[in-house]
Design a protein around this motif. Structure first.
Motif, PDB file in Angstrom:
ATOM      1  N   LYS A  58       0.568  -0.934  -0.018  1.00  0.00           N
ATOM      2  CA  LYS A  58      -0.254  -0.207   0.198  1.00  0.00           C
ATOM      3  C   LYS A  58       1.297   1.338  -0.559  1.00  0.00           C
ATOM      4  O   LYS A  58       1.808   1.304   0.988  1.00  0.00           O
ATOM      5  N   ARG A  60      -3.297   9.912  -3.125  1.00  0.00           N
ATOM      6  CA  ARG A  60      -4.020   8.647  -3.626  1.00  0.00           C
ATOM      7  C   ARG A  60      -3.384   7.378  -2.806  1.00  0.00           C
ATOM      8  O   ARG A  60      -2.541   7.545  -2.552  1.00  0.00           O
ATOM      9  N   THR A  80      -2.806   3.850  -3.540  1.00  0.00           N
ATOM     10  CA  THR A  80      -2.235   2.668  -4.505  1.00  0.00           C
ATOM     11  C   THR A  80      -2.635   1.072  -3.609  1.00  0.00           C
ATOM     12  O   THR A  80      -1.389   0.843  -2.660  1.00  0.00           O
ATOM     13  N   TRP A  81      -3.099   0.035  -3.603  1.00  0.00           N
ATOM     14  CA  TRP A  81      -2.828  -1.152  -3.451  1.00  0.00           C
ATOM     15  C   TRP A  81      -2.673  -2.458  -3.956  1.00  0.00           C
ATOM     16  O   TRP A  81      -3.248  -2.204  -5.266  1.00  0.00           O
ATOM     17  N   ARG A  82      -1.253  -2.741  -3.647  1.00  0.00           N
ATOM     18  CA  ARG A  82      -1.564  -3.669  -4.857  1.00  0.00           C
ATOM     19  C   ARG A  82      -0.588  -4.948  -4.535  1.00  0.00           C
ATOM     20  O   ARG A  82      -0.324  -4.896  -3.482  1.00  0.00           O
TER      21      ARG A  82
END
Length: 51
Positions: free
Chosen positions: A3, A13, A15-17
């Motif tokens: 994250k 922002r 970002t979640w991967r």
């Protein structure tokens, strides 16, 4: 899972991967992870809106 938070246009922002060991594992868990992640994002949005 990674994250990342970054400043963007006066906001933040997220970002979640998520990475899986195999494509098969990803496909198997997708039906669980996608709705669960959406629920988590909805709760986060509600929390942020109330503060």
């Amino acid at each position: 899972m990674t994250k990342t938070l970054a400043d963007e246009d006066g906001g933040t922002r997220l970002t979640w991967r998520m990475a899986f060991e195999t494509e098969q594992l990803c496909e198997t868990l997708k039906t669980i992870c996608v709705p669960a992640n959406q629920e988590n994002f909805d709760r986060l949005a509600a929390h942020l809106a109330s503060n």
